[in-house]
Scaffold this motif. Structure first.
Motif, PDB file in Angstrom:
ATOM      1  N   GLY A  43     -99.837  16.857  -0.457  1.00  0.00           N
ATOM      2  CA  GLY A  43    -100.335  17.742  -1.586  1.00  0.00           C
ATOM      3  C   GLY A  43     -99.811  19.224  -1.272  1.00  0.00           C
ATOM      4  O   GLY A  43     -99.480  19.480  -0.151  1.00  0.00           O
ATOM      5  N   ALA A  44     -99.448  19.753  -2.431  1.00  0.00           N
ATOM      6  CA  ALA A  44     -98.861  21.333  -2.262  1.00  0.00           C
ATOM      7  C   ALA A  44     -99.515  21.791  -3.714  1.00  0.00           C
ATOM      8  O   ALA A  44     -99.489  21.413  -4.698  1.00  0.00           O
ATOM      9  N   ASN A  45    -100.366  22.825  -3.526  1.00  0.00           N
ATOM     10  CA  ASN A  45    -101.189  23.503  -4.372  1.00  0.00           C
ATOM     11  C   ASN A  45    -101.035  24.651  -4.099  1.00  0.00           C
ATOM     12  O   ASN A  45    -100.880  25.329  -3.323  1.00  0.00           O
ATOM     13  N   LEU A  46    -100.809  25.668  -5.377  1.00  0.00           N
ATOM     14  CA  LEU A  46    -100.870  27.187  -5.311  1.00  0.00           C
ATOM     15  C   LEU A  46    -102.215  27.544  -5.700  1.00  0.00           C
ATOM     16  O   LEU A  46    -102.496  27.537  -6.715  1.00  0.00           O
ATOM     17  N   VAL A  47    -102.843  28.267  -4.762  1.00  0.00           N
ATOM     18  CA  VAL A  47    -104.310  28.570  -4.818  1.00  0.00           C
ATOM     19  C   VAL A  47    -104.243  29.840  -5.336  1.00  0.00           C
ATOM     20  O   VAL A  47    -103.533  30.751  -4.640  1.00  0.00           O
ATOM     21  N   ILE A  48    -105.052  30.521  -6.358  1.00  0.00           N
ATOM     22  CA  ILE A  48    -105.341  31.733  -6.938  1.00  0.00           C
ATOM     23  C   ILE A  48    -106.549  32.261  -6.617  1.00  0.00           C
ATOM     24  O   ILE A  48    -107.487  31.417  -6.972  1.00  0.00           O
ATOM     25  N   LEU A  49    -106.687  33.286  -5.836  1.00  0.00           N
ATOM     26  CA  LEU A  49    -108.080  33.987  -5.491  1.00  0.00           C
ATOM     27  C   LEU A  49    -108.113  35.252  -6.229  1.00  0.00           C
ATOM     28  O   LEU A  49    -107.287  36.426  -6.032  1.00  0.00           O
ATOM     29  N   GLU A  50    -109.160  35.148  -7.394  1.00  0.00           N
ATOM     30  CA  GLU A  50    -109.410  36.601  -7.884  1.00  0.00           C
ATOM     31  C   GLU A  50    -110.057  37.527  -6.815  1.00  0.00           C
ATOM     32  O   GLU A  50    -110.691  37.335  -5.861  1.00  0.00           O
ATOM     33  N   PRO A  51    -110.245  38.802  -7.218  1.00  0.00           N
ATOM     34  CA  PRO A  51    -110.917  39.448  -6.042  1.00  0.00           C
ATOM     35  C   PRO A  51    -112.263  38.896  -5.975  1.00  0.00           C
ATOM     36  O   PRO A  51    -112.999  38.698  -7.007  1.00  0.00           O
ATOM     37  N   GLY A  52    -112.556  39.084  -4.554  1.00  0.00           N
ATOM     38  CA  GLY A  52    -113.853  38.691  -4.146  1.00  0.00           C
ATOM     39  C   GLY A  52    -114.164  37.000  -4.100  1.00  0.00           C
ATOM     40  O   GLY A  52    -115.143  36.783  -3.666  1.00  0.00           O
ATOM     41  N   ALA A  53    -113.342  36.300  -4.444  1.00  0.00           N
ATOM     42  CA  ALA A  53    -113.163  35.052  -4.566  1.00  0.00           C
ATOM     43  C   ALA A  53    -112.975  34.346  -2.866  1.00  0.00           C
ATOM     44  O   ALA A  53    -112.185  35.019  -2.276  1.00  0.00           O
ATOM     45  N   LYS A  54    -113.348  33.262  -2.765  1.00  0.00           N
ATOM     46  CA  LYS A  54    -113.045  32.698  -1.444  1.00  0.00           C
ATOM     47  C   LYS A  54    -112.484  31.139  -1.797  1.00  0.00           C
ATOM     48  O   LYS A  54    -112.683  30.521  -3.048  1.00  0.00           O
ATOM     49  N   SER A  55    -111.725  30.578  -1.110  1.00  0.00           N
ATOM     50  CA  SER A  55    -110.802  29.417  -0.986  1.00  0.00           C
ATOM     51  C   SER A  55    -111.525  27.893  -1.117  1.00  0.00           C
ATOM     52  O   SER A  55    -111.424  27.347  -1.728  1.00  0.00           O
ATOM     53  N   SER A  56    -112.890  28.033  -0.159  1.00  0.00           N
ATOM     54  CA  SER A  56    -113.507  26.724   0.020  1.00  0.00           C
ATOM     55  C   SER A  56    -114.546  27.289   0.772  1.00  0.00           C
ATOM     56  O   SER A  56    -114.856  28.462   1.321  1.00  0.00           O
ATOM     57  N   LEU A  57    -115.480  26.384   1.268  1.00  0.00           N
ATOM     58  CA  LEU A  57    -116.197  26.789   2.220  1.00  0.00           C
ATOM     59  C   LEU A  57    -115.593  26.586   3.518  1.00  0.00           C
ATOM     60  O   LEU A  57    -114.378  25.930   3.494  1.00  0.00           O
ATOM     61  N   ARG A  58    -115.935  27.137   4.554  1.00  0.00           N
ATOM     62  CA  ARG A  58    -115.243  27.100   5.919  1.00  0.00           C
ATOM     63  C   ARG A  58    -115.294  25.756   6.376  1.00  0.00           C
ATOM     64  O   ARG A  58    -116.382  25.154   6.518  1.00  0.00           O
ATOM     65  N   HIS A  59    -114.178  25.058   6.689  1.00  0.00           N
ATOM     66  CA  HIS A  59    -113.901  23.714   6.934  1.00  0.00           C
ATOM     67  C   HIS A  59    -112.960  23.243   7.842  1.00  0.00           C
ATOM     68  O   HIS A  59    -112.007  24.108   8.283  1.00  0.00           O
ATOM     69  N   TRP A  60    -113.036  22.091   8.410  1.00  0.00           N
ATOM     70  CA  TRP A  60    -111.684  21.677   9.312  1.00  0.00           C
ATOM     71  C   TRP A  60    -111.836  19.996   8.938  1.00  0.00           C
ATOM     72  O   TRP A  60    -112.794  19.439   8.407  1.00  0.00           O
ATOM     73  N   HIS A  61    -110.554  19.564   8.802  1.00  0.00           N
ATOM     74  CA  HIS A  61    -110.236  18.275   8.652  1.00  0.00           C
ATOM     75  C   HIS A  61    -110.054  17.376   9.829  1.00  0.00           C
ATOM     76  O   HIS A  61    -109.444  17.906  10.887  1.00  0.00           O
ATOM     77  N   HIS A  62    -110.486  16.090   9.569  1.00  0.00           N
ATOM     78  CA  HIS A  62    -110.619  15.206  10.712  1.00  0.00           C
ATOM     79  C   HIS A  62    -109.221  14.331  10.966  1.00  0.00           C
ATOM     80  O   HIS A  62    -108.857  14.119  12.034  1.00  0.00           O
ATOM     81  N   ASN A  63    -108.804  14.097   9.765  1.00  0.00           N
ATOM     82  CA  ASN A  63    -107.544  13.341   9.663  1.00  0.00           C
ATOM     83  C   ASN A  63    -106.131  14.149   9.147  1.00  0.00           C
ATOM     84  O   ASN A  63    -105.189  13.360   9.373  1.00  0.00           O
ATOM     85  N   GLU A  64    -106.263  15.063   8.506  1.00  0.00           N
ATOM     86  CA  GLU A  64    -105.140  15.518   7.814  1.00  0.00           C
ATOM     87  C   GLU A  64    -104.814  16.968   8.157  1.00  0.00           C
ATOM     88  O   GLU A  64    -105.798  17.811   8.528  1.00  0.00           O
ATOM     89  N   ASP A  65    -103.459  17.004   8.501  1.00  0.00           N
ATOM     90  CA  ASP A  65    -102.730  18.631   8.672  1.00  0.00           C
ATOM     91  C   ASP A  65    -102.827  19.348   7.457  1.00  0.00           C
ATOM     92  O   ASP A  65    -102.729  18.892   6.304  1.00  0.00           O
ATOM     93  N   GLU A  66    -102.806  20.831   7.565  1.00  0.00           N
ATOM     94  CA  GLU A  66    -102.902  21.587   6.420  1.00  0.00           C
ATOM     95  C   GLU A  66    -102.073  22.974   6.870  1.00  0.00           C
ATOM     96  O   GLU A  66    -102.132  23.382   8.112  1.00  0.00           O
ATOM     97  N   PHE A  67    -101.154  23.215   5.792  1.00  0.00           N
ATOM     98  CA  PHE A  67    -100.479  24.396   6.291  1.00  0.00           C
ATOM     99  C   PHE A  67    -100.550  25.511   5.025  1.00  0.00           C
ATOM    100  O   PHE A  67    -100.414  24.789   3.859  1.00  0.00           O
ATOM    101  N   VAL A  68    -100.768  26.966   5.245  1.00  0.00           N
ATOM    102  CA  VAL A  68    -100.705  27.677   4.305  1.00  0.00           C
ATOM    103  C   VAL A  68     -99.910  29.010   4.376  1.00  0.00           C
ATOM    104  O   VAL A  68     -99.740  29.133   5.609  1.00  0.00           O
ATOM    105  N   MET A  69     -99.362  29.164   3.429  1.00  0.00           N
ATOM    106  CA  MET A  69     -98.462  30.466   3.516  1.00  0.00           C
ATOM    107  C   MET A  69     -99.031  31.308   2.083  1.00  0.00           C
ATOM    108  O   MET A  69     -98.931  31.016   0.905  1.00  0.00           O
TER     109      MET A  69
END
Length: 157
Positions: A43-69
């Motif tokens: 997956g490749a997603n462009l996430v947009i956070l408005e002021p004060g917003a958060k991306s997700s609950l704090r989490h970790w993945h068991h089977n998948e790698d994740e990269f953020v820029m």
């Protein structure tokens, strides 16, 4: 497929989280760029956070790698060891199985954007570090459970 016209990609809002957690994602949206390009292996997603917003609950993945820029604005990365300010060009990597939960918060007065790239496994599990919740994803279906494996029925954790 080639070039993806971002103006033609639908903006996804909302969350797959059950309440009360879904409401915590107000101000977060994303463009599913990989889906728009026909990608199936990651997956490749462009996430947009408005002021004060958060991306997700704090989490970790068991089977998948994740990269953020970070591509625009400023985000605060929150992990077990604390907070890290991230600016355009800054990157972070979260290997599968690393139990250091993470998420991003926009603590500024301007919108922020970051690109998220992650593998897509047929079966994935993610654990939410700060609440009694996990999600199992299998064949496109999300099932929420408590950390002891019992079904999540919508009660406040």
């Amino acid at each position: 497929m080639g070039v993806i016209d971002q103006t033609e990609v639908p903006i996804k809002t909302g969350s797959i989280y059950p309440e009360p957690y879904a409401s915590e994602m107000a101000g977060r949206s994303s463009l599913r760029l990989g889906d728009a390009g026909g990608l199936t292996q990651f997956g490749a997603n462009l996430v947009i956070l408005e002021p004060g917003a958060k991306s997700s609950l704090r989490h970790w993945h068991h089977n998948e790698d994740e990269f953020v820029m970070v591509t625009e604005g400023e985000c605060t990365l929150v992990q077990d060891e604390g907070e890290t300010r991230m600016l355009p060009g800054d990157c972070a990597a979260f290997p599968a199985g690393d139990q250091n939960g993470h998420h991003f918060i926009n603590k500024t007065n301007a919108a922020a954007r970051f690109l998220v790239i992650g593998t897509r496994k047929p079966h994935e599990k993610a654990t939410y570090s700060d609440v009694d919740l996990e999600v199992e994803l299998k064949d496109g279906t999300a099932t929420f459970i408590h950390k002891d494996g019992t079904p999540y029925t919508g009660e406040k954790a």
